[in-house]
Each structure stands twice: as C-alpha cells, then as structure tokens.
Design an enzyme around this catalytic site. Structure first.
Site, PDB file in Angstrom:
ATOM      1  N   LYS A   5       2.581  -1.624   7.397  1.00  0.00           N
ATOM      2  CA  LYS A   5       3.397  -1.262   6.240  1.00  0.00           C
ATOM      3  C   LYS A   5       4.273  -0.060   6.569  1.00  0.00           C
ATOM      4  CE  LYS A   5       2.793  -0.359   1.247  1.00  0.00           C
ATOM      5  NZ  LYS A   5       1.790  -0.152   0.178  1.00  0.00           N
ATOM      6  N   SER A  46       2.374  -3.151  -3.781  1.00  0.00           N
ATOM      7  CA  SER A  46       3.544  -2.808  -3.006  1.00  0.00           C
ATOM      8  C   SER A  46       3.473  -3.266  -1.546  1.00  0.00           C
ATOM      9  CB  SER A  46       3.754  -1.300  -3.037  1.00  0.00           C
ATOM     10  OG  SER A  46       2.670  -0.630  -2.434  1.00  0.00           O
ATOM     11  N   SER A  85      -2.248  -2.176  -4.417  1.00  0.00           N
ATOM     12  CA  SER A  85      -1.185  -2.617  -3.515  1.00  0.00           C
ATOM     13  C   SER A  85      -1.627  -3.370  -2.270  1.00  0.00           C
ATOM     14  CB  SER A  85      -0.337  -1.427  -3.087  1.00  0.00           C
ATOM     15  OG  SER A  85       0.582  -1.143  -4.087  1.00  0.00           O
TER      16      SER A  85
HETATM   17  N1  GLN Z   1       1.603  -1.117  -8.859  1.00  0.00           N
HETATM   18  C1  GLN Z   1       0.954   0.154  -8.887  1.00  0.00           C
HETATM   19  C2  GLN Z   1       1.994   1.247  -8.963  1.00  0.00           C
HETATM   20  O1  GLN Z   1       3.123   0.926  -9.025  1.00  0.00           O
HETATM   21  C3  GLN Z   1       0.091   0.333  -7.674  1.00  0.00           C
HETATM   22  C4  GLN Z   1       0.894   0.518  -6.453  1.00  0.00           C
HETATM   23  C5  GLN Z   1       0.069   0.854  -5.248  1.00  0.00           C
HETATM   24  O2  GLN Z   1      -1.125   0.555  -5.177  1.00  0.00           O
HETATM   25  N2  GLN Z   1       0.688   1.516  -4.302  1.00  0.00           N
HETATM   26  O3  GLN Z   1       1.703   2.386  -8.971  1.00  0.00           O
END
Ligand code: GLN
Length: 486
Positions: free
Chosen positions: A80, A155, A179
């Site tokens: 990532k 994400s 994410s």
């Molecule tokens: N969707 C959640 C957020 O926007 C979690 C994102 C994540 O785990 N990085 O914060």
C-alpha cells in the site's frame, strides 16, 4: 491447470522448494498478468518491475545455493502506498506527496524484504487512508476485479484488488477502521488487522496513530499466517509496538474447533445489514457448530455509539498528524509567492483533496478549546465503553463472528455523494480498531455475483484463535479457489 499468478504463497513456496518453478518465472507471470488487467483494474500507483526482477533473480540464487530464507522467499507482493519505501515514490494517493521519495523503509517493508519477497509496486488507496472505496484517491479509483463497475472497497482497495486480480500473490495494507478487512470482503480474499501494537507502524504514514495497524491481504488463511509471522514483533522504532514473544501462526491453522465458544453479537446483524449477507454469515457459524463449536447470541451495547466516536477520534488524530505537510520539509510546495503562512495555506489547499480537508477541519474543531470536552473527551469515554464490552464478551467467548461489511461491494460513484452511507460501510469493522483487538475478514460465499466477507474477532493477541477458527471454516468451503475472471 491454474496459472502461476492464481496460486497461493504456500503453493508457490512448495513449487520453489521442489525447484519446479523459479521466482523469476513467477514474477514474469505476474508482470504479464499486470500488463493484461491493470488497464481495467487500476490497482497500482507505482510499478517497480526492475526492482521485482532483480529481487527474483537474487531469490533464485539463494534457492540454487540451498539458502532459501523461508516460505515467502521469491514470492511477489504489492505494498500500500502509505508505507515508506526507500527510493520508491510514496504518495498516500495524495497530490501533496506526489513527488515524495522516502529516504528510508518502513519496518514492515524491511521485514518483508528480509523475508525475500519480491516487490511489484505500490498500490492505490483512499487519500491518506481516509475512505472506504478508493474513490478518494487523487489518482482515480481502483476497480473491483469481480465487477469493474464496482469499488474494491477501501482504503486498501488497491492492495486488495492486486491479490484478487492475480496482480500480486499477497499484499500489505493498513487498517484504521476497516481498511484491510472491508476491501478483503469486497474482493473475496482474506484480510487481517492484527492487535494494536503487534506490527510496527514505523514508516507507515500516520492517519490516526492510536488506531492504525498494518496487516496482510492474501488468498488463504495460511498465507495470512505466513505474512504475519514476518511482520509481527517488537520494533524499538515504534514506541507503541509491544514486546510479545515471536510465534509461528501457521501452527494455529488447524482444522479443529471442538469446544470453540463463538459469540454472535446481535448489534452487527441489525438494520442496514443485507439479509443475504447475514444469512451467509449465519450459515458459516452453523458450519463451525457442525464441527464442534458452540455458538450463542450476545450483545455489545456500546457499539451503537461507535461510528460517531470514531469520526471524532480519527479526524482529531489526523488533524494533528497531517500538520507536517506544510510545503517546507517535503512533498508539494505551491509555486505562488505567498509569504510564510501563505505558503503553508496555499500548499495545503492545492495538495489535499476534499475528504482530507474536511477531516482536518472536523478534527481541529473537535480538539479546540471549549469543544474538547464535548467531543474528543466524550468520544474517548465511548471508546473505553466499547473496549469494556469486548472485554466482557471475551470472558465468555473465544471468538466473535459478524459480517465484515453490511453489503457486497457497491457501484463506483454510488455513495460518493452520500458520506453517511459511505461511512456506514465500515460499521462492523470500526469497533475492532477502537478496542485494539485483532480481526480477520474471510470469504463466506457470494451474493449477486459478488463476494461476501465474514469477520472473526478475538481478544488482544488472540490471533492464533482467529487463525484456528478461520482455517477450519475455510477448509470446509470452496471459496479459497474462487478467482475473478477479467
Ligand atoms: N473508512 C474509514 C475511514 O475513512 C476507515 C479507513 C481506514 O481504516 N483507514 O476512516
């Protein structure tokens, strides 16, 4: 005969040990696959084929010399784009880091390389990991390999799509509120968020430091254990990394769940959860019971406040973490001559996307004098209640099982104008980060042609129990062989 890019790390590892195939052959097969499907999937932000080929050649030399490092030596992976890679651009899918080339490697990256893995490139994500679909990437969304009109989740959507599309054998993602697990569920693969503190965050660009954790995305539970073996463990460079004994998580992958106590928290099966999703999850629980586990409904009453509390705590930490992007030290700098303060303002205005700006503003507001007690402090109190709910549940149960996401992957663009609907797609995963416990998503069937994910939770450092339950379920089902057709 499956293609090389369709195999798991375990299967390829055996082939490498038996010298049936070389790491370079595997790597070339994956690179060809990338060339074929990447125009449709858009999972990578940066490809590093030269790095990959060189690492594969080195792995083949070790294998020829009888010095294979371990089961991941010679296996191609993706990373990532919020993990620092020395000499390789690391953007966090943001314009503000468009030109950022880190001078150092993150610890998880180093450990994967020291294990002999082959780095294919850096994957797309929501900008600074804020989002649930990769649509918040400044470089455009990635697509779900099972249906390119749908999102891969987020994400870590890019990482998940590389694995699901055969563009990598395994991947590293990061999980602040879901994410890793939510994109794993949307893409039909296995995603693990380890216990907070088990994997070093050194070199992971911080979103919400008290929630962030790096973890593996793989086709199988055993592959997940192989990656965790490599990345877990204390690191003096991360003060929140804990001193826990090294374990071989593959030992926990046993098809044996007799007497395993499963709690089924009713709050995770309520309104908004697609009936088709919950029925597949219940079916999976019944299968585990057929193998000797004991399941019972339970309750985590504070969960209802989790979404609101998370969206105070995460932006609050983000507003502080993202203050470092000021156009002075690294990354984008405005071309306008605007004076000292103006330079920062202009740079940040040009560099950050809408979602990131919104969260910085919310976080700054929640932390400001006069509002701190009403928002941040209360959110922290809710966090304590959530942790206690889990503590109580784990006195009675070895694992909790829930859906990973209330629905299957949604269409690209479907939720971009509805921030609440978007945020609700993480409703089942957020509490896990708030409590710091480990959680895994694994495939449990299909609805509407799209994969459905099941989530298994355990108490802090209960990863072995998760691996055991997940492996037992996985062995009785065909999902690990399913591959997206592109
Ligand atoms: N969707 C959640 C957020 O926007 C979690 C994102 C994540 O785990 N990085 O914060």
């Amino acid at each position: 005969m499956p293609q090389l890019y369709e195999l798991t790390a375990c299967e390829l590892s055996q082939k490498l040990d038996r010298r049936e195939v070389s790491s370079l052959e595997i790597t070339e097969a994956v690179l060809v696959r990338i060339a074929q499907v990447e125009p449709k999937v858009g999972a990578f932000l940066t490809l590093t084929p030269d790095v990959a080929r060189n690492q594969a050649i080195e792995a083949d030399k070790r294998i020829a010399a009888g010095k294979r490092i371990g089961p991941l030596d010679g296996i191609p992976i993706s990373i990532k784009d919020n993990m620092c890679t020395k000499g390789i651009r690391t953007t966090c899918a943001s314009k503000i880091l468009d030109n950022f080339i880190p001078p150092y490697d993150g610890t998880a990256v180093i450990r994967m390389r020291d294990a002999g893995t082959v780095t294919l490139g850096k994957t797309n994500m929501d900008e600074f990991a804020m989002g649930s679909s990769t649509e918040n990437s400044a470089y455009g969304p990635s697509k779900n390999p099972w249906d390119v009109n749908r999102v891969p989740g987020g994400s870590s959507g890019g990482s998940a799509s590389t694995v699901a599309a055969g563009e990598a054998i395994a991947a590293l993602g990061s999980d602040t509120g879901g994410s890793i697990r939510q994109p794993a569920a949307f893409c039909g693969i296995v995603g693990l968020k380890p216990t907070y503190g088990l994997v070093s965050r050194y070199g992971l660009v911080a979103y919400a430091s008290s929630l962030d954790q790096i973890g593996p995305l793989t086709h199988t539970v055993e592959d997940s254990a192989l990656l965790l073996n490599v990345i877990a463990g204390h690191d003096p460079m991360d003060s929140t990394s804990l001193k826990v004994e090294k374990k071989d998580y593959t030992q926990a992958c046993r098809d044996e769940v007799k007497g395993l106590r499963i709690g089924v928290p009713k709050e995770f099966f309520g309104e908004g959860v697609d009936k088709n999703v919950s029925s597949l999850v219940h079916k999976a629980i019944n299968q585990l019971c057929d193998k000797g586990a004991i399941a019972e409904e339970c309750s985590l009453p504070s969960i209802d406040y989790c979404l609101a509390a998370y969206y105070i705590i995460a932006p609050a930490e983000a507003s502080s973490n993202l203050a470092r992007f000021d156009g002075v030290k690294y990354g984008h700098r405005t071309k306008e001559l605007a004076g000292h303060i103006g330079l920062m303002e202009k740079t940040r205005d040009e560099g950050f996307g809408a979602e990131v700006k919104q969260r910085i503003m919310i976080g700054t507001y929640a932390l400001s004098a006069g509002y701190y007690d009403a928002y941040y402090k209360r959110a922290q109190q809710v966090r304590t209640l959530i942790r206690r709910d889990f503590d109580t549940a784990f006195e009675k149960y070895d694992v909790l099982i829930t859906p990973t996401s209330p629905t299957v992957a949604f269409k690209v663009g479907e939720k971009t104008d509805d921030p609440l609907a978007m945020k609700l797609s993480d409703i089942c995963t957020l509490p896990v980060n708030m409590a710091g416990i480990p959680g895994m998503s694994l495939p449990c069937g299909f609805h509407d042609g799209m994969p459905v994910g099941l989530q298994i939770l355990a108490k802090p450092f209960g990863e072995e129990t998760i691996f055991r339950a997940a492996y037992a379920y996985e062995q009785s089902n065909p999902w690990r062989y399913a591959r997206a057709v592109l």
